[in-house]
Design a protein around this motif. Structure first.
Motif, short mmCIF file in Angstrom:
data_model
loop_
_atom_site.label_atom_id
_atom_site.label_comp_id
_atom_site.label_asym_id
_atom_site.label_seq_id
_atom_site.Cartn_x
_atom_site.Cartn_y
_atom_site.Cartn_z
N ASP A 273 -9.52 -4.26 -2.88
CA ASP A 273 -8.37 -3.50 -2.43
C ASP A 273 -8.18 -2.20 -3.17
O ASP A 273 -7.30 -1.44 -2.90
N ASP A 274 -9.01 -1.94 -4.13
CA ASP A 274 -8.80 -0.73 -4.89
C ASP A 274 -9.13 0.47 -4.05
O ASP A 274 -10.26 0.81 -3.93
N GLY A 275 -8.15 1.09 -3.58
CA GLY A 275 -8.52 2.31 -2.90
C GLY A 275 -7.56 3.36 -3.32
O GLY A 275 -6.46 3.07 -3.68
N ASP A 276 -8.00 4.56 -3.35
CA ASP A 276 -7.03 5.61 -3.52
C ASP A 276 -7.53 6.81 -2.77
O ASP A 276 -8.67 6.94 -2.46
N ALA A 277 -6.61 7.64 -2.56
CA ALA A 277 -6.98 8.94 -2.08
C ALA A 277 -7.25 9.76 -3.31
O ALA A 277 -6.33 10.12 -4.02
N ASP A 278 -8.47 10.00 -3.59
CA ASP A 278 -8.68 10.74 -4.82
C ASP A 278 -8.33 12.19 -4.63
O ASP A 278 -8.40 12.75 -3.57
N ALA A 279 -7.99 12.75 -5.74
CA ALA A 279 -7.45 14.11 -5.69
C ALA A 279 -8.48 15.10 -5.23
O ALA A 279 -9.53 15.20 -5.71
N MET B 27 0.82 -1.21 0.00
CA MET B 27 0.00 0.00 0.00
C MET B 27 0.85 1.26 0.00
O MET B 27 1.98 1.26 0.47
N LEU B 28 0.25 2.30 -0.50
CA LEU B 28 0.89 3.60 -0.55
C LEU B 28 0.33 4.46 0.57
O LEU B 28 -0.86 4.72 0.63
N VAL B 29 1.18 4.92 1.43
CA VAL B 29 0.73 5.68 2.58
C VAL B 29 1.49 7.01 2.68
O VAL B 29 2.70 7.03 2.56
#
Lengths: 196, 196
Positions: B190-196, B64-66
């Motif tokens: 698992d698809d998550g992102d911090a959307d812009a 994951m990207l944190v």
DNA sequence: GAATCCAATACAGTATTCTATATCACAACT
DNA sequence: AGTTGTGATATAGAATACTGTATTGGATTC
């Protein structure tokens, strides 16, 4: 090739864009070349782990290993912090959104008569509904639907509808045929699927 | 070697050992060779991002990207849940199954040359992997993959391969173009992102 | 002592990343 | 019209990941 890493890369790209960092600027900070970054982001090449780490570190991100079980929790944590002033009401589940959209299309067909574009939209929606959409993709769908709602009764609806149909189809194709690298066999027609 | 990735790799190794999975066992589940894993773990080579992901996924981990800022928080979260005795299900998660299958196809293409059928299988697998499959559907896919594995080196592989390709495509079509509008279990992994 | 299972290592060959440099098309702005 | 900044692409070459297979030595267990 459809890589397992496309999520992560897409995420990194989103964050880069959100922070208005150009590929060139990032390339200097990360120690990669702009060309390299471009190819990674566009899926033309798969970065090495260390290249990817360089990239994300330059974006103020860390790559972490998380037990699958905890992924939702971490996701929540990250999301909560990431967009403090983003008003995405996470309210409507996607499924309902699709249901509404399909109803809308049906209504439009009924009101103004069916058209090739409306048919295409209907078909594509039905497809997209079944697929796991990434946030970014869902966002696009949401926007397109919103646009459809806005213009549904407008006088110049036709070109808008066509544009929406095209956008949806493009998204669909990008999901159904994610392989950009293989030497496309001749039998594969550009647009539709080989399905019958 | 001492690279940025040392940490992550060491972490993965620890977890592997804690779960008592041998390099060989892991290699099968992740689709890498034992030799490869050994070199990665011992720092003799830097894995590609996708190899690393394969590896960690086989250990029931997610990459994951944190945001740097949140790293301590996430670390706390993960540590709290720390694994007293984490063991891995014998049952292969679907994702791994697809990874293996795709790898198999790739190998076959490499060995016997690519064919329209193999291309079709590859394409269809890539598609199905992204979709929420119902149990029944997944079962079918499993059977087809198993058959492919069984017949991969057989003399009469060709007709079998064709049949498998056809079956997969039929499944795909039934999903891409559902006859009636059908509900689907909205389930976002698992698809998550911090959307812009 | 033989038989296993383990990780590390070697090696040959292929495929891919990655660097470095340059160019292209498309914007937006002066 | 020209300048500047963007991302996409091309090409050539060096470096290295990755596969497959096989061998090694160490630690077990029968």
């Amino acid at each position: 090739m459809a890589y397992q890493s496309e999520n992560l890369i897409a995420q990194a790209r989103e964050i880069r864009e959100a922070s208005r960092v150009s590929q060139r600027a990032l390339s200097e900070r990360a120690g990669l070349t702009q060309s390299h970054i471009s190819q990674i982001e566009s899926g033309k090449m798969e970065p090495g782990l260390s290249s990817f780490i360089d990239l994300t570190r330059a974006l103020d991100l860390e790559v972490m290993l998380v037990p699958k079980k905890l992924v939702p929790a971490v996701l929540g944590l990250v999301k909560a912090q990431a967009t403090p002033d983003m008003h995405i009401h996470a309210g409507q589940p996607n499924d309902k959104r699709f249901a509404r959209a399909e109803r809308l299309v049906k209504k439009m067909k009924h009101l103004y008569g069916s058209s090739a574009d409306l048919d295409r939209i209907e078909d594509t929606l039905r497809f997209l509904r079944r697929v796991n959409l990434r946030d970014q993709e869902m966002q696009l769908v949401r926007e397109l639907i919103a646009r459809l709602e806005r213009y549904q009764a407008s006088a110049q609806a036709a070109p808008v509808v066509r544009d929406i149909a095209q956008n949806l189809q493009r998204l669909r194709n990008s999901i159904a045929h994610p392989a950009p690298s293989e030497p496309r066999p001749a039998y594969s027609l550009d647009d539709g699927d080989a399905d019958a």
